[in-house]
Design a protein around this motif. Sequence first.
Motif, PDB file in Angstrom:
ATOM      1  N   LYS A 158       0.861  -1.185   0.000  1.00  0.00           N
ATOM      2  CA  LYS A 158       0.000   0.000   0.000  1.00  0.00           C
ATOM      3  C   LYS A 158       0.897   1.233   0.000  1.00  0.00           C
ATOM      4  N   PHE A 159       0.343   2.339  -0.464  1.00  0.00           N
ATOM      5  CA  PHE A 159       1.132   3.557  -0.565  1.00  0.00           C
ATOM      6  C   PHE A 159       0.571   4.684   0.306  1.00  0.00           C
ATOM      7  N   TRP A 160      -0.724   4.595   0.610  1.00  0.00           N
ATOM      8  CA  TRP A 160      -1.378   5.618   1.441  1.00  0.00           C
ATOM      9  C   TRP A 160      -1.981   4.907   2.650  1.00  0.00           C
ATOM     10  N   VAL A 161      -1.466   5.211   3.828  1.00  0.00           N
ATOM     11  CA  VAL A 161      -1.977   4.648   5.076  1.00  0.00           C
ATOM     12  C   VAL A 161      -2.202   5.800   6.050  1.00  0.00           C
ATOM     13  N   ASN A 162      -3.428   5.954   6.499  1.00  0.00           N
ATOM     14  CA  ASN A 162      -3.795   7.066   7.390  1.00  0.00           C
ATOM     15  C   ASN A 162      -3.339   8.393   6.784  1.00  0.00           C
ATOM     16  N   ASN A 163      -2.500   9.137   7.501  1.00  0.00           N
ATOM     17  CA  ASN A 163      -2.073  10.440   6.968  1.00  0.00           C
ATOM     18  C   ASN A 163      -0.676  10.392   6.349  1.00  0.00           C
ATOM     19  N   CYS A 164      -0.228   9.201   5.968  1.00  0.00           N
ATOM     20  CA  CYS A 164       1.108   9.024   5.391  1.00  0.00           C
ATOM     21  C   CYS A 164       0.996   8.476   3.972  1.00  0.00           C
ATOM     22  N   PRO A 175      -7.851  15.024   0.815  1.00  0.00           N
ATOM     23  CA  PRO A 175      -9.164  14.867   1.464  1.00  0.00           C
ATOM     24  C   PRO A 175      -9.554  16.076   2.304  1.00  0.00           C
ATOM     25  N   ALA A 176     -10.839  16.370   2.268  1.00  0.00           N
ATOM     26  CA  ALA A 176     -11.353  17.528   3.005  1.00  0.00           C
ATOM     27  C   ALA A 176     -11.646  17.202   4.459  1.00  0.00           C
ATOM     28  N   SER A 177     -11.711  15.902   4.794  1.00  0.00           N
ATOM     29  CA  SER A 177     -12.017  15.506   6.170  1.00  0.00           C
ATOM     30  C   SER A 177     -11.369  14.166   6.471  1.00  0.00           C
ATOM     31  N   ARG A 178     -11.286  13.830   7.729  1.00  0.00           N
ATOM     32  CA  ARG A 178     -10.727  12.530   8.131  1.00  0.00           C
ATOM     33  C   ARG A 178     -11.582  11.395   7.607  1.00  0.00           C
ATOM     34  N   GLU A 179     -12.888  11.618   7.560  1.00  0.00           N
ATOM     35  CA  GLU A 179     -13.797  10.580   7.074  1.00  0.00           C
ATOM     36  C   GLU A 179     -13.529  10.276   5.602  1.00  0.00           C
ATOM     37  N   ALA A 180     -13.278  11.325   4.822  1.00  0.00           N
ATOM     38  CA  ALA A 180     -13.040  11.151   3.392  1.00  0.00           C
ATOM     39  C   ALA A 180     -11.668  10.564   3.104  1.00  0.00           C
ATOM     40  N   MET A 181     -10.727  10.718   4.046  1.00  0.00           N
ATOM     41  CA  MET A 181      -9.353  10.286   3.804  1.00  0.00           C
ATOM     42  C   MET A 181      -9.262   8.794   3.501  1.00  0.00           C
ATOM     43  N   ASP A 182     -10.003   7.973   4.214  1.00  0.00           N
ATOM     44  CA  ASP A 182      -9.925   6.524   4.002  1.00  0.00           C
ATOM     45  C   ASP A 182     -10.413   6.134   2.611  1.00  0.00           C
ATOM     46  N   VAL A 183     -11.425   6.839   2.115  1.00  0.00           N
ATOM     47  CA  VAL A 183     -11.939   6.559   0.780  1.00  0.00           C
ATOM     48  C   VAL A 183     -10.898   6.959  -0.265  1.00  0.00           C
ATOM     49  N   VAL A 184     -10.328   8.143  -0.089  1.00  0.00           N
ATOM     50  CA  VAL A 184      -9.296   8.617  -1.009  1.00  0.00           C
ATOM     51  C   VAL A 184      -8.102   7.674  -1.005  1.00  0.00           C
ATOM     52  N   ASN A 231      -4.577   3.753  -3.521  1.00  0.00           N
ATOM     53  CA  ASN A 231      -3.831   2.494  -3.473  1.00  0.00           C
ATOM     54  C   ASN A 231      -4.187   1.581  -4.641  1.00  0.00           C
ATOM     55  N   GLU A 232      -5.455   1.521  -4.992  1.00  0.00           N
ATOM     56  CA  GLU A 232      -5.878   0.670  -6.113  1.00  0.00           C
ATOM     57  C   GLU A 232      -5.267   1.149  -7.428  1.00  0.00           C
ATOM     58  N   VAL A 233      -5.305   2.460  -7.652  1.00  0.00           N
ATOM     59  CA  VAL A 233      -4.773   3.016  -8.899  1.00  0.00           C
ATOM     60  C   VAL A 233      -3.273   2.800  -8.995  1.00  0.00           C
ATOM     61  N   PHE A 234      -2.554   3.064  -7.901  1.00  0.00           N
ATOM     62  CA  PHE A 234      -1.096   2.974  -7.971  1.00  0.00           C
ATOM     63  C   PHE A 234      -0.597   1.527  -7.928  1.00  0.00           C
ATOM     64  N   GLN A 235      -1.342   0.616  -7.325  1.00  0.00           N
ATOM     65  CA  GLN A 235      -1.000  -0.802  -7.447  1.00  0.00           C
ATOM     66  C   GLN A 235      -1.117  -1.238  -8.911  1.00  0.00           C
ATOM     67  N   PHE A 236      -2.180  -0.768  -9.560  1.00  0.00           N
ATOM     68  CA  PHE A 236      -2.365  -1.075 -10.980  1.00  0.00           C
ATOM     69  C   PHE A 236      -1.205  -0.515 -11.801  1.00  0.00           C
ATOM     70  N   ARG A 237      -0.822   0.735 -11.525  1.00  0.00           N
ATOM     71  CA  ARG A 237       0.246   1.377 -12.297  1.00  0.00           C
ATOM     72  C   ARG A 237       1.580   0.671 -12.120  1.00  0.00           C
TER      73      ARG A 237
END
Length: 453
Positions: free
Chosen positions: A107-113, A146-155, A160-166
């Motif tokens: 994975k490339f995006w985990v929480n705020n990292c 992301p505009a909020s913590r709630e949205a961050m997990d979706v983003v 991660n899906e896009v960059f795993q594909f790439r």
Amino acid sequence: LIGKHYKVPFISKKDVLFIDKALAVQVPYSEPDADIESATLSTAQKAGWIWDIGLPSRRGVGYVFSTAHSSIDDAKEELRNYLRPDVENAEDLTFRELDIRPGHREKFWVNNCVAVGMSSGFLEPLEASALVMVEMAANTISLQLPASREAMDVVAKNYNEVFQFRWGRIIDFLKLHYILSKREDTQFWIDNKKEESIPQSLRDLLTLWRYQPPSNNGFLSPYDLFPAASYQYILYGMGFRTEPCHLDDVPSRVALADQHLKKASERKVKIPPLLPSNRELINAICARGKAPVVNLATSSSANCVPVALSALTHLSKHVPLFFQQQKDTKTLSCVALLGLAAHENLTHIGHDQITNLSKTSSGMEGALNTISHMDLLEPVKLDIVFNDNSSVMIEGLHVFSQEKLAKLSAENKKTLEQNNLLPVIKHMLDSLTHVSALIEKKNQLLGAKRATA
């Protein structure tokens, strides 16, 4: 953070891409004005490949190879053998050793990292994919922050899906270079073509491409880093065959292909002699960056003289005409450009003529006020490089804006017509073709000066 704190696993791809070591060296040119290659040269070797990049003052050369197929000493000798034909004392060069760990994070995006660059992964530099992945990561983060913590997990999930594909597609594309090679002289090239080292995704594509060529409208994703043309270039450049489709008009396609190939062959012969060498081009660009700037809005020069509107009909046939706006008063004046350097006159117009042409005619001030009020002008810079690579930048001039003229209202057009300004606009626009005549005259003078030097 991504590896040690969040403990995101690293997925090794050494079973697919065997290269895990690099030797790098800076190679000086034998002559200061030696030719500079306009593209990176990549040359296959026994256990990998050598890159050779032309830079202004030196070459950057390196050998990436598989330590499972070559010792470091053997790789150094291969690199020296490559350099010996055009490098003196190749034995004295010092090679820098670099480790390559082919693979990427799970994975490339985990929480705020978010892992970007080397922290996200790395592969051999065959297509400079590491650079584009940094750029795409930065662009995606800036767009999807992301505009909020709630949205961050979706983003993060989508990222991660896009960059795993790439990463997967980059691996497929790099592997494609190896499996299409006809080389079987060393174990490195033999092992690269073994089925167990080829990802299933690439095997599926190769099966598909036996019957239809890569297409941007086919199974390639919009998230793919490489367009269909990139796959076609590698496939067909290395002898891959796609069966003709019975639904296509094959004869007409073959005829069209022959036509394009013939045109390309003709251009290959005709165009290169007309082009500067890579070093000449780079020198010209560098010289342009150092060009002297002549700002006619802040300085007075005999190469740019004011003229009356009544003289435009005559002058427009001989010299380029511009507007000049004084920096402090914003006052407009119509000027003729006679030369491309301070106090230079490249035209046949003499001093007495200039004096007569600059006499203000009645109604000139009102006409210039009308032009200024309608905001019909735009600034222009003359950025000129001469045949001897010297250059000049002329600023402080204005011309009629074609875009603004096209948007004129009927009322403003009528005002221009009533003030007899439509011929003025036409004469001044037509006169701009004489800029090229000034450049040609200047080149002639510079050539004569060189010939007598």
